[in-house]
Scaffold this motif. Structure first.
Motif, PDB file in Angstrom:
ATOM      1  N   THR A 162      12.576  12.835 -11.690  1.00 28.12           N
ATOM      2  CA  THR A 162      12.510  11.236 -11.058  1.00 28.12           C
ATOM      3  C   THR A 162      13.487  10.277 -11.337  1.00 28.12           C
ATOM      4  OG1 THR A 162       9.996  11.643 -10.393  1.00 28.12           O
ATOM      5  CG2 THR A 162      10.606   9.281  -9.846  1.00 28.12           C
ATOM      6  N   SER A 163      14.396  10.298 -10.939  1.00 30.03           N
ATOM      7  CA  SER A 163      14.901   8.930 -10.654  1.00 30.03           C
ATOM      8  C   SER A 163      14.676   7.595 -10.779  1.00 30.03           C
ATOM      9  CB  SER A 163      15.796   9.243  -9.576  1.00 30.03           C
ATOM     10  OG  SER A 163      15.899   8.700  -8.931  1.00 30.03           O
ATOM     11  N   GLU A 164      14.984   6.727 -10.828  1.00 30.16           N
ATOM     12  CA  GLU A 164      14.591   4.957 -10.671  1.00 30.16           C
ATOM     13  C   GLU A 164      14.239   5.195  -9.522  1.00 30.16           C
ATOM     14  OE1 GLU A 164      16.429   1.781 -13.463  1.00 30.16           O
ATOM     15  OE2 GLU A 164      17.189   3.103 -14.478  1.00 30.16           O
ATOM     16  N   ILE A 165      15.826   5.028  -8.579  1.00 29.63           N
ATOM     17  CA  ILE A 165      15.155   4.761  -6.863  1.00 29.63           C
ATOM     18  C   ILE A 165      13.450   5.878  -6.233  1.00 29.63           C
ATOM     19  CG2 ILE A 165      16.866   6.842  -6.235  1.00 29.63           C
ATOM     20  CD1 ILE A 165      17.721   4.230  -4.734  1.00 29.63           C
ATOM     21  N   GLN A 166      13.839   7.020  -6.926  1.00 31.46           N
ATOM     22  CA  GLN A 166      12.897   7.627  -6.433  1.00 31.46           C
ATOM     23  C   GLN A 166      11.334   6.985  -7.084  1.00 31.46           C
ATOM     24  OE1 GLN A 166      13.872  11.678  -8.134  1.00 31.46           O
ATOM     25  NE2 GLN A 166      15.504  11.818  -6.127  1.00 31.46           N
ATOM     26  N   GLU A 167      11.434   6.795  -8.043  1.00 24.52           N
ATOM     27  CA  GLU A 167      10.217   6.336  -8.591  1.00 24.52           C
ATOM     28  C   GLU A 167       9.924   4.727  -7.576  1.00 24.52           C
ATOM     29  OE1 GLU A 167       7.041   4.860 -10.644  1.00 24.52           O
ATOM     30  OE2 GLU A 167       7.751   7.298 -10.364  1.00 24.52           O
ATOM     31  N   ALA A 168      11.339   3.996  -7.769  1.00 25.47           N
ATOM     32  CA  ALA A 168      10.491   2.670  -6.664  1.00 25.47           C
ATOM     33  C   ALA A 168       9.905   2.710  -5.414  1.00 25.47           C
ATOM     34  CB  ALA A 168      11.993   1.795  -6.430  1.00 25.47           C
ATOM     35  N   ILE A 169      10.577   3.968  -4.752  1.00 26.91           N
ATOM     36  CA  ILE A 169      10.920   4.646  -3.105  1.00 26.91           C
ATOM     37  C   ILE A 169       8.951   4.823  -3.411  1.00 26.91           C
ATOM     38  CG2 ILE A 169      10.444   5.714  -1.177  1.00 26.91           C
ATOM     39  CD1 ILE A 169      13.645   6.136  -2.301  1.00 26.91           C
ATOM     40  N   LEU A 170       8.671   5.888  -4.648  1.00 25.84           N
ATOM     41  CA  LEU A 170       7.503   5.928  -4.751  1.00 25.84           C
ATOM     42  C   LEU A 170       6.005   5.251  -4.424  1.00 25.84           C
ATOM     43  CD1 LEU A 170       8.090   9.003  -6.740  1.00 25.84           C
ATOM     44  CD2 LEU A 170       6.600   9.191  -4.780  1.00 25.84           C
ATOM     45  N   THR A 171       6.495   3.583  -5.567  1.00 26.41           N
ATOM     46  CA  THR A 171       5.715   2.676  -5.690  1.00 26.41           C
ATOM     47  C   THR A 171       5.459   2.422  -4.596  1.00 26.41           C
ATOM     48  OG1 THR A 171       6.452   2.382  -8.156  1.00 26.41           O
ATOM     49  CG2 THR A 171       5.498   0.399  -6.267  1.00 26.41           C
ATOM     50  N   LEU A 172       7.185   1.489  -3.949  1.00 24.17           N
ATOM     51  CA  LEU A 172       6.874   0.990  -2.001  1.00 24.17           C
ATOM     52  C   LEU A 172       5.609   1.773  -1.652  1.00 24.17           C
ATOM     53  CD1 LEU A 172      10.580   0.158  -2.061  1.00 24.17           C
ATOM     54  CD2 LEU A 172       8.368  -1.416  -2.606  1.00 24.17           C
ATOM     55  N   VAL A 173       5.545   3.090  -1.380  1.00 24.57           N
ATOM     56  CA  VAL A 173       4.920   3.444  -0.367  1.00 24.57           C
ATOM     57  C   VAL A 173       3.251   4.081  -0.644  1.00 24.57           C
ATOM     58  CG1 VAL A 173       6.441   4.629   0.872  1.00 24.57           C
ATOM     59  CG2 VAL A 173       5.638   5.855  -0.442  1.00 24.57           C
ATOM     60  N   SER A 174       2.986   3.443  -2.239  1.00 29.68           N
ATOM     61  CA  SER A 174       1.799   3.832  -2.933  1.00 29.68           C
ATOM     62  C   SER A 174       1.278   2.791  -2.863  1.00 29.68           C
ATOM     63  CB  SER A 174       1.720   4.834  -4.160  1.00 29.68           C
ATOM     64  OG  SER A 174       2.845   3.541  -4.970  1.00 29.68           O
ATOM     65  N   ARG A 175      -0.432   3.168  -3.151  1.00 31.60           N
ATOM     66  CA  ARG A 175      -0.841   2.159  -3.425  1.00 31.60           C
ATOM     67  C   ARG A 175      -1.221   2.577  -5.237  1.00 31.60           C
ATOM     68  NH1 ARG A 175      -5.757   4.039  -0.057  1.00 31.60           N
ATOM     69  NH2 ARG A 175      -4.367   4.535   0.912  1.00 31.60           N
ATOM     70  N   ASN A 176      -0.090   1.683  -5.752  1.00 30.19           N
ATOM     71  CA  ASN A 176      -0.653   1.392  -7.195  1.00 30.19           C
ATOM     72  C   ASN A 176      -1.837   0.398  -8.198  1.00 30.19           C
ATOM     73  OD1 ASN A 176       0.373  -1.224  -6.404  1.00 30.19           O
ATOM     74  ND2 ASN A 176       2.560  -0.651  -7.711  1.00 30.19           N
ATOM     75  N   GLY A 177      -3.244   0.909  -7.328  1.00 30.50           N
ATOM     76  CA  GLY A 177      -4.089   0.067  -8.277  1.00 30.50           C
ATOM     77  C   GLY A 177      -4.157  -1.885  -8.401  1.00 30.50           C
ATOM     78  N   THR A 178      -2.654  -2.571  -7.635  1.00 28.81           N
ATOM     79  CA  THR A 178      -2.642  -3.410  -7.057  1.00 28.81           C
ATOM     80  C   THR A 178      -3.477  -4.256  -6.207  1.00 28.81           C
ATOM     81  OG1 THR A 178      -0.996  -3.604  -6.133  1.00 28.81           O
ATOM     82  CG2 THR A 178      -0.718  -4.180  -8.580  1.00 28.81           C
ATOM     83  N   GLU A 179      -3.583  -3.136  -4.752  1.00 26.81           N
ATOM     84  CA  GLU A 179      -4.123  -3.367  -3.725  1.00 26.81           C
ATOM     85  C   GLU A 179      -5.695  -2.894  -3.524  1.00 26.81           C
ATOM     86  OE1 GLU A 179      -1.365  -1.291  -2.729  1.00 26.81           O
ATOM     87  OE2 GLU A 179       0.118  -3.118  -3.078  1.00 26.81           O
ATOM     88  N   LYS A 180      -5.452  -1.871  -3.929  1.00 26.61           N
ATOM     89  CA  LYS A 180      -6.599  -0.702  -3.564  1.00 26.61           C
ATOM     90  C   LYS A 180      -6.785   0.068  -4.490  1.00 26.61           C
ATOM     91  CE  LYS A 180      -7.498  -1.339   1.401  1.00 26.61           C
ATOM     92  NZ  LYS A 180      -7.790  -0.435   2.820  1.00 26.61           N
ATOM     93  N   LYS A 181      -7.580   1.568  -4.785  1.00 33.40           N
ATOM     94  CA  LYS A 181      -7.390   2.510  -5.702  1.00 33.40           C
ATOM     95  C   LYS A 181      -6.243   3.585  -5.492  1.00 33.40           C
ATOM     96  CE  LYS A 181     -10.363   6.111  -6.825  1.00 33.40           C
ATOM     97  NZ  LYS A 181     -11.447   6.987  -6.862  1.00 33.40           N
ATOM     98  N   ALA A 182      -5.680   2.995  -6.709  1.00 29.83           N
ATOM     99  CA  ALA A 182      -4.146   3.980  -7.243  1.00 29.83           C
ATOM    100  C   ALA A 182      -3.976   5.392  -6.577  1.00 29.83           C
ATOM    101  CB  ALA A 182      -3.964   3.762  -8.346  1.00 29.83           C
ATOM    102  N   ASN A 183      -4.045   6.051  -5.003  1.00 29.19           N
ATOM    103  CA  ASN A 183      -3.393   7.544  -5.042  1.00 29.19           C
ATOM    104  C   ASN A 183      -2.632   8.334  -5.241  1.00 29.19           C
ATOM    105  OD1 ASN A 183      -1.310   5.430  -3.802  1.00 29.19           O
ATOM    106  ND2 ASN A 183      -2.206   5.945  -1.866  1.00 29.19           N
ATOM    107  N   THR A 184      -2.057   7.818  -5.780  1.00 29.74           N
ATOM    108  CA  THR A 184      -0.858   9.085  -7.058  1.00 29.74           C
ATOM    109  C   THR A 184      -1.602   9.500  -7.722  1.00 29.74           C
ATOM    110  OG1 THR A 184      -0.184   7.247  -8.358  1.00 29.74           O
ATOM    111  CG2 THR A 184       0.959   7.451  -6.154  1.00 29.74           C
ATOM    112  N   PHE A 185      -0.509  10.714  -7.529  1.00 33.59           N
ATOM    113  CA  PHE A 185      -1.399  11.815  -8.520  1.00 33.59           C
ATOM    114  C   PHE A 185       0.485  12.668  -8.501  1.00 33.59           C
ATOM    115  CE2 PHE A 185      -2.198  16.454  -9.858  1.00 33.59           C
ATOM    116  CZ  PHE A 185      -3.472  15.987 -10.624  1.00 33.59           C
ATOM    117  N   ARG A 186       0.719  13.124 -10.329  1.00 34.10           N
ATOM    118  CA  ARG A 186       2.035  12.815 -10.888  1.00 34.10           C
ATOM    119  C   ARG A 186       1.639  14.288 -11.689  1.00 34.10           C
ATOM    120  NH1 ARG A 186       1.498   7.591 -10.860  1.00 34.10           N
ATOM    121  NH2 ARG A 186       3.010   6.207  -9.611  1.00 34.10           N
TER     122      ARG A 186
END
Length: 123
Positions: A71-95
């Protein structure tokens, strides 16, 4: 060194003009368009989720990312923007990935992003 920089700048301009003339985009262009669509700035100049990103964050129940070590920095930023990283609701990414198999340095892959997530996972 200045001549090399000038050659690189000239190439960039010519490449961009050629893509525009042919109505084409490359992978990097698509990444930047996606980021610009998903990112916004707040009154303090901080990057926040755009309305589009907020809608996708709610829409995606789960996000699975394979080969995360590349993953590149921009890809990580995109993934962060479309995911729930735990700040709003339960995190929803599996890496999934293996840092020893990172092969995309030429494409700005950042294995340290993977290592950082792996290290902080327990917390």
């Amino acid at each position: 060194m200045e001549e090399i920089i000038d050659i690189a700048i000239d190439f960039c301009r010519a490449y961009t003009a050629e893509k525009k003339e042919k109505h084409m985009l490359d992978f990097g262009d698509l990444e930047h368009i996606a980021y610009k669509t998903l990112a916004a700035t707040d009154e303090n100049g901080n990057v926040v989720k755009s309305n589009v990103a907020k809608r996708y964050s709610e829409y995606f129940e789960e996000i699975y990312i394979d080969e995360y070590q590349d993953t590149s920095e921009i890809q990580e930023a995109i993934l962060t923007l479309v995911s729930r990283n735990g700040t709003e609701k339960k995190a929803n990414t599996f890496r999934v990935g293996d840092v020893k198999q990172s092969i995309y340095g030429f494409r700005q892959a950042r294995p340290d992003i993977f290592i950082d997530k792996y290290t902080k996972y327990g917390a």
